[in-house]
Design a protein around this motif. Sequence first.
Motif, short mmCIF file in Angstrom:
data_model
loop_
_atom_site.label_atom_id
_atom_site.label_comp_id
_atom_site.label_asym_id
_atom_site.label_seq_id
_atom_site.Cartn_x
_atom_site.Cartn_y
_atom_site.Cartn_z
N UNK A 25 49.35 41.59 -111.39
CA UNK A 25 50.09 42.85 -111.55
C UNK A 25 50.81 42.86 -112.90
N UNK A 26 50.68 43.97 -113.65
CA UNK A 26 51.36 44.03 -114.95
C UNK A 26 52.87 44.20 -114.75
N UNK A 27 53.60 44.03 -115.88
CA UNK A 27 55.05 44.12 -115.79
C UNK A 27 55.48 45.53 -115.32
N UNK A 28 54.78 46.54 -115.88
CA UNK A 28 55.11 47.92 -115.49
C UNK A 28 54.85 48.12 -114.00
N UNK A 29 53.71 47.59 -113.53
CA UNK A 29 53.40 47.74 -112.10
C UNK A 29 54.47 47.06 -111.24
N UNK A 30 54.89 45.87 -111.68
CA UNK A 30 55.94 45.15 -110.92
C UNK A 30 57.21 46.00 -110.88
N UNK A 31 57.58 46.58 -112.03
CA UNK A 31 58.80 47.40 -112.06
C UNK A 31 58.67 48.61 -111.14
N UNK A 32 57.50 49.25 -111.18
CA UNK A 32 57.29 50.43 -110.34
C UNK A 32 57.36 50.04 -108.86
N UNK A 33 56.72 48.93 -108.52
CA UNK A 33 56.71 48.55 -107.11
C UNK A 33 58.11 48.18 -106.63
N UNK A 34 58.88 47.53 -107.52
CA UNK A 34 60.26 47.18 -107.13
C UNK A 34 61.10 48.43 -106.92
N UNK A 35 60.90 49.40 -107.80
CA UNK A 35 61.65 50.66 -107.71
C UNK A 35 61.33 51.36 -106.38
N UNK A 36 60.04 51.43 -106.06
CA UNK A 36 59.64 52.12 -104.82
C UNK A 36 60.19 51.36 -103.60
N UNK A 37 60.06 50.03 -103.62
CA UNK A 37 60.59 49.25 -102.48
C UNK A 37 62.09 49.46 -102.35
N UNK A 38 62.77 49.55 -103.49
CA UNK A 38 64.22 49.76 -103.47
C UNK A 38 64.55 51.09 -102.78
N UNK A 39 63.81 52.14 -103.12
CA UNK A 39 64.05 53.44 -102.47
C UNK A 39 63.71 53.36 -100.98
N UNK A 40 62.56 52.75 -100.67
CA UNK A 40 62.09 52.76 -99.27
C UNK A 40 62.90 51.84 -98.36
N UNK A 41 63.46 50.76 -98.96
CA UNK A 41 64.18 49.79 -98.12
C UNK A 41 65.69 49.98 -98.13
N UNK A 42 66.20 50.40 -99.31
CA UNK A 42 67.66 50.33 -99.46
C UNK A 42 68.35 51.65 -99.81
N UNK A 43 67.88 52.33 -100.83
CA UNK A 43 68.63 53.50 -101.31
C UNK A 43 67.71 54.67 -101.62
N UNK A 44 67.20 55.36 -100.60
CA UNK A 44 66.32 56.50 -100.88
C UNK A 44 67.05 57.58 -101.69
N UNK A 45 68.35 57.71 -101.46
CA UNK A 45 69.09 58.78 -102.13
C UNK A 45 69.09 58.61 -103.66
#
Length: 279
Positions: free
Chosen positions: A1-21
């Motif tokens: 996974x590229x660095x950008x992909x890692x950042x995108x996946x972390x961002x999405x997981x953050x919204x889905x797991x912790x802070x959707x708002x």
Amino acid sequence: MSKTQTNISKLISYWLRHKPEDGNIELDEFGWANIEDILAALKLNNAESSITDLIELNNSFDKVRWKIDEVANKIKATHGHSISILQETEAQIPPPVLYHGTATKFLESILGSGLKSKQRQYVHLSEDIDMAIEVGTRHGAPFIIEIDTKKLIDNGWNFYKTEQNVWLTSEIPPIHLIVEPWDFIIDKKTKGTLLKELKKEISGAHMLSDQIKNLELVAKYGPSDVCLFIDKVTNQCFVIQLTWSGKKEKDPWPSTERFESLKDWINQRLVVDQNDWYL
Ligand code: HQG
């Protein structure tokens, strides 16, 4: 996974797991978000992506983290939530033993207060030791705690299976934690018997003669007579091999190894014993 992909996946997981708002995203009661909302939020975060990108990203993980519905309208995190969501499936019967991977630095606290869910909605457990080691390694030197699931179910716990053999359950008190190869789950009667025998064996010349009144049994090494006692006043720990002679022994028996604290015993003894146990 590229660095950008890692950042995108972390961002999405953050919204889905912790802070959707934070992404202006709404989750339903089961944790599902509209993929369109996720894509719009990504765009606002300079990470424009397509549905195909998300599906590819999801497939590229080392393990399952998101679920995308059949028509690719919705996405949810399978586990790891700190926000409270409802489980879509009924509680299930897990394998007889599940594993929690943690780090040795947390062990003293876990032995004292049990497995907490911390920032998450649930405690996370694995079906196999390798995965538990991986999870634990994220926090430091890994350590495995075993869970006798039948015993917990009998005591009212529910277990939910998510993708890839991750199991979720509520917090677990110390009495239900198995810390191989030492046995912390000792009944009161055995505790009393072992302390009584120790008192019989310690002579006036033994290094513990002055401390004996403060000692309490904490654990036993498997089925052997090697015991871990703690001095409730100084917090020093002693690994003692009882002789079972039932009478005062000649110093230095019963053989005794001293540790300055429970933490020292964990780091110098327990961790070494566990490495040997699972090798
Ligand atoms: C520890 C990842 C001190 C606990 C993983 C853990 C997993 C205590 C840490 C999922 C404690 C919390 C969850 C106590 C528990 N005192 N420490 N009383 N009770 N702890 O990250 O289980 O890869 O919230 O042992 O793979 O490590 O992101 O939980 O070490 O499945 O998909 O407190 O997250 O999934 O850490 O990981 P975490 P976890 P992903």
